[in-house]
Each structure stands twice: as C-alpha cells, then as structure tokens.
Scaffold this active site. Structure first.
Site, PDB file in Angstrom:
ATOM      1  N   ASP A 102       0.812  -1.223   0.000  1.00 41.75           N
ATOM      2  CA  ASP A 102       0.000   0.000   0.000  1.00 41.75           C
ATOM      3  C   ASP A 102       0.842   1.269   0.000  1.00 41.75           C
ATOM      4  O   ASP A 102       0.459   2.287   0.567  1.00 41.75           O
ATOM      5  CB  ASP A 102      -0.965   0.023   1.209  1.00 41.75           C
ATOM      6  CG  ASP A 102      -1.877  -1.175   1.211  1.00 41.75           C
ATOM      7  OD1 ASP A 102      -2.300  -1.596   0.118  1.00 41.75           O
ATOM      8  OD2 ASP A 102      -2.164  -1.709   2.302  1.00 41.75           O
TER       9      ASP A 102
ATOM     10  N   LYS B 122       1.942   2.042  -5.232  1.00 33.25           N
ATOM     11  CA  LYS B 122       2.455   1.453  -6.480  1.00 33.25           C
ATOM     12  C   LYS B 122       1.521   1.768  -7.645  1.00 33.25           C
ATOM     13  O   LYS B 122       1.961   2.100  -8.749  1.00 33.25           O
ATOM     14  CB  LYS B 122       2.593  -0.076  -6.323  1.00 33.25           C
ATOM     15  CG  LYS B 122       3.570  -0.485  -5.225  1.00 33.25           C
ATOM     16  CD  LYS B 122       3.608  -1.985  -5.022  1.00 33.25           C
ATOM     17  CE  LYS B 122       2.369  -2.554  -4.384  1.00 33.25           C
ATOM     18  NZ  LYS B 122       2.138  -2.158  -2.977  1.00 33.25           N
TER      19      LYS B 122
ATOM     20  N   GLY C 160      -4.660  -4.161  -3.725  1.00 36.66           N
ATOM     21  CA  GLY C 160      -5.610  -3.076  -3.984  1.00 36.66           C
ATOM     22  C   GLY C 160      -4.793  -1.863  -4.364  1.00 36.66           C
ATOM     23  O   GLY C 160      -4.078  -1.313  -3.538  1.00 36.66           O
ATOM     24  N   HIS C 161      -4.804  -1.511  -5.631  1.00 34.15           N
ATOM     25  CA  HIS C 161      -3.991  -0.397  -6.118  1.00 34.15           C
ATOM     26  C   HIS C 161      -4.916   0.742  -6.518  1.00 34.15           C
ATOM     27  O   HIS C 161      -5.751   0.583  -7.409  1.00 34.15           O
ATOM     28  CB  HIS C 161      -3.138  -0.848  -7.315  1.00 34.15           C
ATOM     29  CG  HIS C 161      -2.133  -1.906  -6.953  1.00 34.15           C
ATOM     30  ND1 HIS C 161      -1.265  -2.453  -7.853  1.00 34.15           N
ATOM     31  CD2 HIS C 161      -1.862  -2.507  -5.763  1.00 34.15           C
ATOM     32  CE1 HIS C 161      -0.495  -3.342  -7.231  1.00 34.15           C
ATOM     33  NE2 HIS C 161      -0.850  -3.400  -5.973  1.00 34.15           N
TER      34      HIS C 161
ATOM     35  N   GLN D 215       1.773  -6.256  -3.431  1.00 35.00           N
ATOM     36  CA  GLN D 215       2.344  -6.448  -2.089  1.00 35.00           C
ATOM     37  C   GLN D 215       3.707  -5.739  -2.036  1.00 35.00           C
ATOM     38  O   GLN D 215       3.843  -4.703  -2.656  1.00 35.00           O
ATOM     39  CB  GLN D 215       2.455  -7.946  -1.737  1.00 35.00           C
ATOM     40  CG  GLN D 215       1.111  -8.599  -1.490  1.00 35.00           C
ATOM     41  CD  GLN D 215       0.392  -8.991  -2.769  1.00 35.00           C
ATOM     42  OE1 GLN D 215       0.939  -9.669  -3.599  1.00 35.00           O
ATOM     43  NE2 GLN D 215      -0.859  -8.579  -2.921  1.00 35.00           N
TER      44      GLN D 215
HETATM   45  P1  GDP Z   1      -0.664   0.342  -3.595  1.00 33.13           P
HETATM   46  O1  GDP Z   1      -1.317  -0.910  -3.107  1.00 33.13           O
HETATM   47  O2  GDP Z   1       0.807   0.348  -3.363  1.00 33.13           O
HETATM   48  O3  GDP Z   1      -1.019   0.689  -5.013  1.00 33.13           O
HETATM   49  O4  GDP Z   1      -1.243   1.517  -2.669  1.00 33.13           O
HETATM   50  P2  GDP Z   1      -2.793   1.724  -2.270  1.00 33.13           P
HETATM   51  O5  GDP Z   1      -3.490   2.310  -3.430  1.00 33.13           O
HETATM   52  O6  GDP Z   1      -3.350   0.515  -1.634  1.00 33.13           O
HETATM   53  O7  GDP Z   1      -2.643   2.772  -1.086  1.00 33.13           O
HETATM   54  C1  GDP Z   1      -2.095   4.032  -1.281  1.00 33.13           C
HETATM   55  C2  GDP Z   1      -3.160   5.063  -0.881  1.00 33.13           C
HETATM   56  O8  GDP Z   1      -2.560   6.330  -0.761  1.00 33.13           O
HETATM   57  C3  GDP Z   1      -4.258   5.231  -1.926  1.00 33.13           C
HETATM   58  O9  GDP Z   1      -5.450   5.575  -1.297  1.00 33.13           O
HETATM   59  C4  GDP Z   1      -3.730   6.375  -2.789  1.00 33.13           C
HETATM   60  O10 GDP Z   1      -4.766   7.099  -3.458  1.00 33.13           O
HETATM   61  C5  GDP Z   1      -3.088   7.237  -1.734  1.00 33.13           C
HETATM   62  N1  GDP Z   1      -1.921   8.015  -2.173  1.00 33.13           N
HETATM   63  C6  GDP Z   1      -0.962   7.687  -3.062  1.00 33.13           C
HETATM   64  N2  GDP Z   1      -0.004   8.635  -3.091  1.00 33.13           N
HETATM   65  C7  GDP Z   1      -0.362   9.572  -2.194  1.00 33.13           C
HETATM   66  C8  GDP Z   1       0.233  10.790  -1.722  1.00 33.13           C
HETATM   67  O11 GDP Z   1       1.316  11.175  -2.133  1.00 33.13           O
HETATM   68  N3  GDP Z   1      -0.431  11.484  -0.755  1.00 33.13           N
HETATM   69  C9  GDP Z   1      -1.629  11.059  -0.243  1.00 33.13           C
HETATM   70  N4  GDP Z   1      -2.208  11.805   0.676  1.00 33.13           N
HETATM   71  N5  GDP Z   1      -2.231   9.928  -0.665  1.00 33.13           N
HETATM   72  C10 GDP Z   1      -1.589   9.191  -1.605  1.00 33.13           C
HETATM   73  P1  IMO Z   2      -0.968  -4.159  -2.267  1.00 25.52           P
HETATM   74  O1  IMO Z   2      -0.563  -4.694  -3.606  1.00 25.52           O
HETATM   75  C1  IMO Z   2      -0.877  -4.660   2.054  1.00 25.52           C
HETATM   76  C2  IMO Z   2      -1.065  -8.758   3.564  1.00 25.52           C
HETATM   77  C3  IMO Z   2      -2.321  -9.209   4.305  1.00 25.52           C
HETATM   78  C4  IMO Z   2      -1.708 -10.208   5.267  1.00 25.52           C
HETATM   79  C5  IMO Z   2      -0.615 -10.878   4.419  1.00 25.52           C
HETATM   80  C6  IMO Z   2      -1.042 -12.183   3.785  1.00 25.52           C
HETATM   81  O2  IMO Z   2      -2.223  -3.401  -2.270  1.00 25.52           O
HETATM   82  O3  IMO Z   2       0.178  -3.424  -1.631  1.00 25.52           O
HETATM   83  P2  IMO Z   2      -2.677 -12.808   1.767  1.00 25.52           P
HETATM   84  O4  IMO Z   2      -4.129 -12.510   1.560  1.00 25.52           O
HETATM   85  O5  IMO Z   2      -1.781 -12.261   0.708  1.00 25.52           O
HETATM   86  O6  IMO Z   2      -2.395 -14.254   2.042  1.00 25.52           O
HETATM   87  O7  IMO Z   2      -2.308 -12.030   3.143  1.00 25.52           O
HETATM   88  O8  IMO Z   2      -0.293  -9.936   3.407  1.00 25.52           O
HETATM   89  N1  IMO Z   2      -1.318  -8.211   2.217  1.00 25.52           N
HETATM   90  C7  IMO Z   2      -1.199  -6.920   1.909  1.00 25.52           C
HETATM   91  N2  IMO Z   2      -0.939  -5.841   2.691  1.00 25.52           N
HETATM   92  N3  IMO Z   2      -1.024  -4.510   0.724  1.00 25.52           N
HETATM   93  C8  IMO Z   2      -1.264  -5.570  -0.076  1.00 25.52           C
HETATM   94  O9  IMO Z   2      -1.294  -5.479  -1.419  1.00 25.52           O
HETATM   95  C9  IMO Z   2      -1.402  -6.836   0.515  1.00 25.52           C
HETATM   96  N4  IMO Z   2      -1.666  -8.077   0.041  1.00 25.52           N
HETATM   97  C10 IMO Z   2      -1.593  -8.905   1.087  1.00 25.52           C
HETATM   98  O10 IMO Z   2      -2.928  -8.138   4.975  1.00 25.52           O
HETATM   99  O11 IMO Z   2      -1.065  -9.529   6.316  1.00 25.52           O
HETATM  100 MG    MG Z   3      -2.842  -1.504  -1.811  1.00 24.83          MG
END
Ligand code: GDP
Ligand code: IMO
Ligand code: MG
Length: 431
Positions: free
Chosen positions: A13, A16, A40-41, A225
């Site tokens: 998270d 990416k 979840g991206h 991840q």
């Molecule tokens: P990913 O799984 O690595 O793609 O990241 P996620 O999308 O799960 O989580 C990143 C969260 O931070 C999302 O809600 C993005 O919209 C938000 N986000 C990304 N870059 C920034 C930033 O520079 N500032 C803030 N405030 N939010 C950001």
């Molecule tokens: P993105 O791509 C954050 C965590 C779960 C749990 C562990 C194992 O959005 O960064 P799983 O369901 O993969 O067997 O769970 O990994 N986990 C993540 N945490 N971001 C993710 O994906 C994750 N995908 C799995 O919360 O701790």
């Molecule tokens: Mg994510």
C-alpha cells in the site's frame, strides 16, 4: 530500450498503483507478475478514484497492453467483477487490452474457503490474510495440484481437473461449513462459466513478450504487495505467498533477468502495515492516529485500518540490498505536513546491543527497539508543490537523510493521491 520495474519497499500500500498509472503511457506493456486480488492499487485522476485488484494499473491508457502474468493467481469471479466495474465507468477492457497468461493458476472457490477457515481459528496460526484464497492457490501450484487457464483450452479436461481436486479436498476438509454451500455441481457450473468468459483474454504470454522484446517494445512490471511481504524475504510467516520483491519478476512474468533495466522502489514517507506480524516502528500513540487519519490508512481491498509508524531505514536498507532499486519514490510526504517533528529509525537495539541488520528470526524482530533520529517537521501543506526545489528545507533534509542512509536517490516525491500531485526530481530516470 528501457524496461522498468516497480515494486513495494515496505509492507504494501505504498502507492504502487499511482506510480504505475503515471508512467504507463510511455510503455507498450504493463505486466503484473505475482499476487492476486489481495492487492488493492488506487489510481486517482480527473476527480475520480479507481481501485484495481488484478487488473494492471496501465488499464487507463488506451495504447497500453496489460498482461496478467503466469505468476499471478487469478480468481475468475473477482476478475470478471473488476472488469465489469471498469466497463461501467467507461474504461474498456477488451481482449486486446487485457491479456492473461495461459500458465497463470486459477483460484477456485475452495481456495478462499480454506484460507478463511484457517484464519477463523484462534491463536498463533492467524496471519491476517485478505481471505481471498491466495495462500492456498499458491500451495496448490507448488504441490502440483493447481488448475491453470491452459487447462481450459479443453473444457472437458478443465472440469475433470476441478472435479478431481474438489473430491480430494472434500475428503480432507469435509467438515468446513462454507464448503457445504459449494457442492461439486455448483463449483463446476460457476467456475466453468466464469473461466469460459475470460478465455478470449488468455494467451501464451511467453511468446507475446519475447516478440515484444524483439521489436523493442517497452515493458513496465508492476509489483503487488511488497518486499517485506515476500514469501522468501519478508517477515515470514507473516507474509503473502509469492515473491513480491523484484526478484519475482523473471519467474512471474516469464522474461529473462536482462529484460529489466531500471527499477523504482515505492516507499511511503512513513510506514504502514495491514494484517499481523512484526512492525518495529509501529506507533500506538496520537502520532500513529494522526498518520492514519491524515493518510486515510484503511485497506483498499478489505477496508481494515492500517497500522502506522515511522519510516524504518534499517528495514529499507535491507530491502535495497535485495532489489538494488535505481531510484526511490517517496509517497505521501504530505501526510506528515502537520507534525512538529518527524523521526527516522536508523538502528535497532536488540538485547542491549545496537544492530543495523534486519533480523530474519521473528522473535528477534519482535524484541528489537528502534533507535530514532529526530528531524524538525515542515508544518506547511505540500499538496500544491510541484518542484523539488520548492519543498520546504525541513522536508528536503528529511529526504536527504533517507538517500544518504539507503544510498539510493529519491527521484520522485508524491504529495497527494492525484496524478498531478507528483514531483519528478530526476526526470531522466523515468524516461
Ligand atoms: P498500492 O497498493 O501500493 O497501489 O497503494 P494503495 O493504493 O493501496 O494505497 C495508497 C493510498 O494512498 C491510496 O489511497 C492512494 O490514493 C493514496 N496516495 C498515493 N499517493 C499519495 C500521496 O502522495 N499522498 C496522499 N495523501 N495519498 C496518496
Ligand atoms: P498491495 O498490492 C498490504 C497482507 C495481508 C496479510 C498478508 C497475507 O495493495 O500493496 P494474503 O491474503 O496475501 O495471504 O495475506 O499480506 N497483504 C497486503 N498488505 N497490501 C497488499 O497489497 C497486501 N496483500 C496482502 O494483509 O497480512
Ligand atoms: Mg494496496
């Protein structure tokens, strides 16, 4: 020709999806190489927010081909739902724009049921998984019992494979309540229908990518991840079940090591973790709550609150040894805007001794106490900053300390979720 890899440098998270979306327009292909719909991206542009789970984050660019690689585990029901969701928002997901490797393994209903059943038990065995069947699907793959998309070139064969596996599972896990809702007839009927709908997207991606490379087409590899969730290098057993650092690319996308020229490590300006497992710099105080609130730190996939803490340079340096990122992208710097002081973890104390290595053993990681270096905060809103030079000196000092410790340039800084809220510092690294 420069192919680029993007991977998470912490526990996921990091942002990416945002970075891949921004870069994708320069690439012919965006390729996911591991994980599944546990990811979840989020991508934000034009005042709208999109959540991607299995679809690569290049899907918003009309000329980019998106590939779900052989190393991904695909839940056909979840992917169809995701495609429908995108189509309903006007994003077309045709077989020309989304291709799935015929070697990718299929998550079947029993994988999710086993995953949730294990997590529902009490005690130390819980990992805090997303309950999506990811672990069991990779287990079936490694134990050579998996079912792949290529099995569905002949639907009769696919049915046979699923029936055989299902029968074996019933013998072992017969007493699971959720399994009773999925008798063989339902598993077969619904899985066959869902997989059949995806088959127009299914290709042999080895040949597609080999030809693309021969033609000099550009590839962007999108990790899900992150390195500290990697099954080999993460905080095992509190990890996911795939190689989620850069080292997973060649096996998960089906390209040779020489296919990757540059890499970007995606890292928040602080740290978060969702699910269980060690987290040395976790904050249980007001600052942790402030980071969670300001950063909207709730999971894109499960909605769970994320645990928050300071940026851990011991962990990040370990991550850099594995990935050798060409550059770091420091995300969510704006989330720290209101803090009077900010901290970086520059060492650990373990049983009274100072260490700078990230231990493999869980009990050691559980015991380490972080050693912090404190910096004055910038206490200025960063949302509208677009040039590195225009960042407050305090913010630049903080980033410089990260660069020095890790030995890797910070080439991108993100100051908000929107595509526009991005500072490219070393533009050449992204061309
Ligand atoms: P990913 O799984 O690595 O793609 O990241 P996620 O999308 O799960 O989580 C990143 C969260 O931070 C999302 O809600 C993005 O919209 C938000 N986000 C990304 N870059 C920034 C930033 O520079 N500032 C803030 N405030 N939010 C950001
Ligand atoms: P993105 O791509 C954050 C965590 C779960 C749990 C562990 C194992 O959005 O960064 P799983 O369901 O993969 O067997 O769970 O990994 N986990 C993540 N945490 N971001 C993710 O994906 C994750 N995908 C799995 O919360 O701790
Ligand atoms: Mg994510």
């Amino acid at each position: 020709m420069k192919n680029v890899a993007v991977a998470g440098a912490q526990w996921g998270d990091e942002g990416k999806g945002k970075v891949v979306d921004i870069l994708a327009e320069k690439f012919d292909y965006v390729i996911r190489y591991q994980g599944g719909h546990n990811a979840g991206h989020s991508v934000v542009f034009g005042g709208k927010r999109y959540a991607l789970h299995v679809l690569p984050s290049g899907i918003f660019h009309a000329d980019t081909v998106n590939i779900v690689g052989n190393g991904v585990v695909v839940d056909p029901f979840a992917l169809l739902k995701e495609i429908e969701g995108m189509e309903s928002k006007g994003i077309s997901v045709t077989p020309e724009r989304l291709k799935i490797s015929d070697r990718a393994h299929i998550i079947l209903p029993y994988h999710g049921i086993i995953d949730r059943w294990r997590e529902s038990g009490s005690g130390k065995r819980q990992i805090g998984t997303t309950g999506r069947g990811i672990g069991p699907a990779y287990e079936w793959k490694a134990s050579r019992r998996g079912v792949r998309f290529c099995d569905a070139y002949d639907m009769g064969h696919f049915r046979q494979r699923v029936e055989y596996e299902y029968t074996a599972i019933r013998e072992i896990y017969g007493d699971m309540d959720e399994l009773a809702e999925w008798p063989l007839s339902r598993v077969l009927e619904e899985s066959c229908a869902a997989v059949a709908r995806l088959m127009p997207h299914v290709i042999d991606s080895v040949y597609e990518l080999a030809e693309a490379r021969a033609q000099g087409k550009r590839m962007l590899f999108e990790g899900a991840q992150a390195t500290l969730l990697d099954v080999d290098f993460g905080t095992y057993p509190y990890v996911t079940s795939s190689n989620s650092c850069l080292l997973g690319i060649t096996a998960g996308a089906g390209v040779p090591p020489g296919a990757i020229q540059r890499s970007i490590g995606i890292c928040k300006a602080y740290t978060t973790r969702v699910g269980k497992g060690p987290f040395p710099t976790e904050l249980h105080d007001d600052t942790g709550t402030k980071l969670r609130d300001a950063g909207h730190e709730y999971g894109t996939t499960t909605g769970r609150p994320r645990r928050c803490g300071w940026l851990d340079l011991v962990a990040l340096k370990y991550v850099q040894h594995l990935n050798d990122f060409s550059t770091l992208a420091i995300m969510k710097l704006d989330v720290m805007d209101s803090l009077a002081e900010v901290k970086l973890c520059v060492g650990y104390r373990l049983d009274g001794e100072e260490i700078t290595r990230f231990p493999a053993a869980l009990d050691a990681l559980d015991r380490v106490e972080p050693i912090y270096k404190t910096f004055p905060g910038w206490q200025t809103p960063l949302h509208e900053v677009r040039r590195y030079d225009a960042l407050p000196t305090e913010a630049k000092n903080y980033l410089a300390a990260v660069e020095r410790f890790i030995g890797c340039p910070v080439g991108l800084v993100s100051v908000g979720p929107d595509r526009e809220q991005t500072i490219f510092r070393h533009a050449d690294l992204f061309n």
